[in-house]
Design an enzyme around this catalytic site. Sequence first.
Site, PDB file in Angstrom:
ATOM      1  N   GLY A 187       0.827  -1.192   0.000  1.00 50.14           N
ATOM      2  CA  GLY A 187       0.000   0.000   0.000  1.00 50.14           C
ATOM      3  C   GLY A 187       0.868   1.251   0.000  1.00 50.14           C
ATOM      4  O   GLY A 187       2.035   1.224   0.401  1.00 50.14           O
ATOM      5  N   CYS A 188       0.287   2.343  -0.442  1.00 50.50           N
ATOM      6  CA  CYS A 188       1.081   3.574  -0.560  1.00 50.50           C
ATOM      7  C   CYS A 188       1.512   4.089   0.812  1.00 50.50           C
ATOM      8  O   CYS A 188       2.684   4.444   1.006  1.00 50.50           O
ATOM      9  CB  CYS A 188       0.308   4.627  -1.332  1.00 50.50           C
ATOM     10  SG  CYS A 188      -1.360   4.948  -0.732  1.00 50.50           S
ATOM     11  N   TYR A 189       0.596   4.125   1.781  1.00 49.91           N
ATOM     12  CA  TYR A 189       0.985   4.584   3.113  1.00 49.91           C
ATOM     13  C   TYR A 189       2.022   3.656   3.741  1.00 49.91           C
ATOM     14  O   TYR A 189       3.039   4.135   4.279  1.00 49.91           O
ATOM     15  CB  TYR A 189      -0.235   4.675   4.030  1.00 49.91           C
ATOM     16  CG  TYR A 189      -1.193   5.805   3.748  1.00 49.91           C
ATOM     17  CD1 TYR A 189      -0.820   7.125   3.909  1.00 49.91           C
ATOM     18  CD2 TYR A 189      -2.499   5.550   3.354  1.00 49.91           C
ATOM     19  CE1 TYR A 189      -1.712   8.167   3.678  1.00 49.91           C
ATOM     20  CE2 TYR A 189      -3.407   6.578   3.122  1.00 49.91           C
ATOM     21  CZ  TYR A 189      -3.008   7.886   3.288  1.00 49.91           C
ATOM     22  OH  TYR A 189      -3.898   8.906   3.068  1.00 49.91           O
TER      23      TYR A 189
END
EC number: 1.2.1.38
Lengths: 342, 342, 342, 342
Positions: C145-147
């Site tokens: 995921g990006c986070y």
Amino acid sequence: MGYTAAVAGASGYAGGEVLRLLLGHPEIEVGAATAGGNAGNRLGEVQPHLLPLADRVLQETTADSLAGHDLVFLALPHGRSAAVAEQLGDGTVVVDCGADFRLADPAAWESFYGTPHAGTWPYGLPELPGARERLRTARRIAVPGCYPTAGTLALFPAFAAGLAEPDAVIVAASGTSGAGKAPKPHLLGSEVMGSATAYGVGGTHRHTPEFAQNLSAVAGAPVTVSFTPVLVPMARGILATCTAPLRPGVTAAAVRDAYQSAFAAEPFVHLLPEGTWPATSMTLGANTALVQVAVDEAAGRLVAVAAIDNLTKGTAGGAVQSANLALGLPETTGLPVSAVAP
Amino acid sequence: MGYTAAVAGASGYAGGEVLRLLLGHPEIEVGAATAGGNAGNRLGEVQPHLLPLADRVLQETTADSLAGHDLVFLALPHGRSAAVAEQLGDGTVVVDCGADFRLADPAAWESFYGTPHAGTWPYGLPELPGARERLRTARRIAVPGCYPTAGTLALFPAFAAGLAEPDAVIVAASGTSGAGKAPKPHLLGSEVMGSATAYGVGGTHRHTPEFAQNLSAVAGAPVTVSFTPVLVPMARGILATCTAPLRPGVTAAAVRDAYQSAFAAEPFVHLLPEGTWPATSMTLGANTALVQVAVDEAAGRLVAVAAIDNLTKGTAGGAVQSANLALGLPETTGLPVSAVAP
Amino acid sequence: MGYTAAVAGASGYAGGEVLRLLLGHPEIEVGAATAGGNAGNRLGEVQPHLLPLADRVLQETTADSLAGHDLVFLALPHGRSAAVAEQLGDGTVVVDCGADFRLADPAAWESFYGTPHAGTWPYGLPELPGARERLRTARRIAVPGCYPTAGTLALFPAFAAGLAEPDAVIVAASGTSGAGKAPKPHLLGSEVMGSATAYGVGGTHRHTPEFAQNLSAVAGAPVTVSFTPVLVPMARGILATCTAPLRPGVTAAAVRDAYQSAFAAEPFVHLLPEGTWPATSMTLGANTALVQVAVDEAAGRLVAVAAIDNLTKGTAGGAVQSANLALGLPETTGLPVSAVAP
Amino acid sequence: MGYTAAVAGASGYAGGEVLRLLLGHPEIEVGAATAGGNAGNRLGEVQPHLLPLADRVLQETTADSLAGHDLVFLALPHGRSAAVAEQLGDGTVVVDCGADFRLADPAAWESFYGTPHAGTWPYGLPELPGARERLRTARRIAVPGCYPTAGTLALFPAFAAGLAEPDAVIVAASGTSGAGKAPKPHLLGSEVMGSATAYGVGGTHRHTPEFAQNLSAVAGAPVTVSFTPVLVPMARGILATCTAPLRPGVTAAAVRDAYQSAFAAEPFVHLLPEGTWPATSMTLGANTALVQVAVDEAAGRLVAVAAIDNLTKGTAGGAVQSANLALGLPETTGLPVSAVAP
């Protein structure tokens, strides 16, 4: 509080701005707030910036819910105002923020909107010659479009004074709130931030005939208008850059005089000192229009620029300003003239 | 890597973009990067987005530091290029991103820049008729201004084909990077975010005579240009909305044909399918220009819109494109055609 | 070009970014581009920034359209990847940009996603201890995921070196593209410009268990994670501010050493010089992560900050980086390390 | 109008916001507006959004120009307030928007500001326990910092009720106006648009001891604070995400009760309905703070979020609110509670 007002379309951007201004208005109390799909929801869910109304419940937009107010503001999608308005008696001042009653020419209406013409109401731009007087006795008011508000204020002094040839070019940068709150892919933050784009190019935007109507009326002869709107990455504001050929012999001093005369007594329109140019931030949340004009000798043109907040002076503020006139209140009652900046 | 390039003014926005593009160029190696006040600093301090050069130290901008490269890009304040260029021999291709050598008319230069005219170099807009050929043999290249790049690409096909009267109106929305990196109050983020403002209104912007020069050359007769730049809240991008009266009898089909012919073979300029309009985000970081044109029958006008990235096609990309031609490389070498979006 | 790649979900933001990177990749050719509702449309209509693919037609996302490529990138809504992947043989490297195969713990998956757990694939964050080796032989890759990409890079060196107590607090500001292209009212430009807002507060965001999984693995013991995402007005970028209590006796020098060792050999992760802090603009469009770390003596805490482009290193760039490893290519092939700034 | 007020530092952002609020205040009239370098200029040149004051001329900031008002607002650079204040008699209420008199501990002041401690004035956050009563008799008021206003409002109910361990982590996203109007390269629009960046990381920001002072006072014991400010691309607004470990046995219901009690009678602080989260746009231009709180069971933490407008509730609105108390006016006089949105 002498008067009560209902707001139809209270869940949208225009309706929300009407409510915001009414909350600061000393003579008008907010009555019914109505909506379509959002009826039944708390206002706090859809307009969380209006804390004093957070617990109000949105009613259905019907003649019943709107009845019994001194004033009804309609902030509905185009084409919906007539059916509502005709159920409201003449005792009620009806102020339509939509387009339905702006155009006098049925052919222009049908060509741009594709539906039958509903009629023509007094046009709510008090700064136009003769308009203020008509609005004082009006029971029905058509609020101008946001772009025509900016562009007309920028150019009408030139046409009224016979300084320019009847061939206007208007390019107006606008924030995204003018496009409304219905979610569409091209209006996503990801799409609009960091980007400018033109739309409705080539005279297809629905505000084009409204510009022509306004400027032709003051010029006393048909004015052609080339209008291009440009969407830029901000929520509010319109900056209209407007130009027309100068008539032979017209001097820069004559141009300045015409603009100074046109706006000297206006409470909301301000001609900036020479050499300074309007920015939309100078009008954010205020019912003001800032205007400047220059003469381009080499191009033989007058160039006028106007900045407004499209939701305030361009919609809801203009609506309240006209409503004040219709109610016999001082025109400036309850309307902010200081903007929120930076 | 066949060639080496020095970049003078490497701490600014234009110089930084030249470096970014050269880092992706397979035939040109970055040599000296020079600056004024920032000389002695690491590039990582002033251009932290260029990781591969982070530890390079900026040299002083002098003839010595720039000597010995095949190519020198000048990204200096206006008026500084001539003194540097004359110390670089004809063996070096000098590409000036500044204005100094753009204008052919000394009177126009002096009127708009207030200093003596330094001369005229081949104009680095390969898409203009005849320009590509001149650039192939050039040792000195004047990179066009960012606004004239956008506006000229939008309008030259109309004037080249004799479709429009010689009276152009250009309103161009621009991001703030065009104003450079020197801190000024009106360029603060707090001032520009959420606001649009016009400047240089009335024909006073320095790019005005450059527009007129370009369009007059293709029209074969003087074209007057009314140009208004509008600052909008984004870092990069120019959207130029351009209009001129149609000549009698010109049809929409003829206009479209002229634009299709003009751009059919162009690697970087793309005429959009009918009905779609350019957004600057479609060009971010790319050396592309997206153009669309419409005919407004009611106003008797042609309206053309062009979107570019002011730092890429509008400055550094245009510079590398012309440099490729001067070096005998394929024109497209190392230049991105896909943009970074959203 | 040695390899071909299909992209499923090519009309969205993640799919568009995969295509942009593949267009610049010297060893991978773009094969099928597929979509759901947009199948049949030209790519130019939905990804107008990718000029070289403008005339490609989007195919339907089916096993047939994706078959016959060396590589398939899945950029589908959560829960859709398994059905597609199981129809693709082991001869195909499948890289899933979605969440479906990221979590090892079925209970965590079901608690946060509410659907049955599809399985676990090798995790595509090559910078984690041991990950690079696993990816070299992987045929299936789960892109982080990006986070978690940003937060894990910021904190893992501290936990790997035993410098911090297992109690992390992560607050990450993100641009809006992470929320995708499906139009929702709160993602309208009018809503997000000029505003910051938290969401998924209190440990409810779906990336929370992914953080905990990553950090616990390097710490060798459970790490609790308090994660709050904050939506800020920009299209791209994540800035993760991450903190954990320092273990007794840990010095600032030991912290810096751990971070320097962790990233010294990394091609895409860069520890900034002391005293300078990452900005997301330094990574726009690049596959880089910029990290800085400080020790707050008074609070007894380590504070690490990482900036990435959520669509590049945070999604599509990370996907291509891992795909390079799986294909046996140099890890950096085709991936930009210079950002587009300003 | 019962009172007159002078504003020192009227050319800056804080001073401009004080003036904007005073223009809407029914009991306070704007007296002298003073400045440093801008003395002698028209207010219209530096605060063009305040039309009613456009033709006022800025005076020099001296004891003479400020004398003779009931109220003086100081919006000066840090360290300048004491010299001015001591020349104003006790008949004048002096409200300092700067930091000079906020901290009670001289050592903390000197460590963070590097100058001798000027003293301590009553702290202008009426929502804190006991503060309102102290402010009613104050002649000197220290307006809180913008970050401490947001973070203290978010966390004090938890510490006052003994619900949290004394170890707070605060990460606050802020618009750029908090950094003031002096032009610096990193504050240019080109730099801040499209980018988020942390600064003052590791406990070095000057608001850190102010947080600790506020929270320790309500907790009745020292609270350590890890504070990280994050600059995001908007002009106004602070969104503070704040967390602390829950004490054993504390339930979500107990947390909600504490927050409801703390804010039930507050006119400007509003606890949102469960499940909705504050956005800074909901407070733009208003003197409001919107707060929400959640319990993260897995992480054992309370997470509270507050949104304010940094220039209104965070500076000038807070100043006027406290001044109302000191003057014996209703606390809400003249202060907007509806925001300008979208």
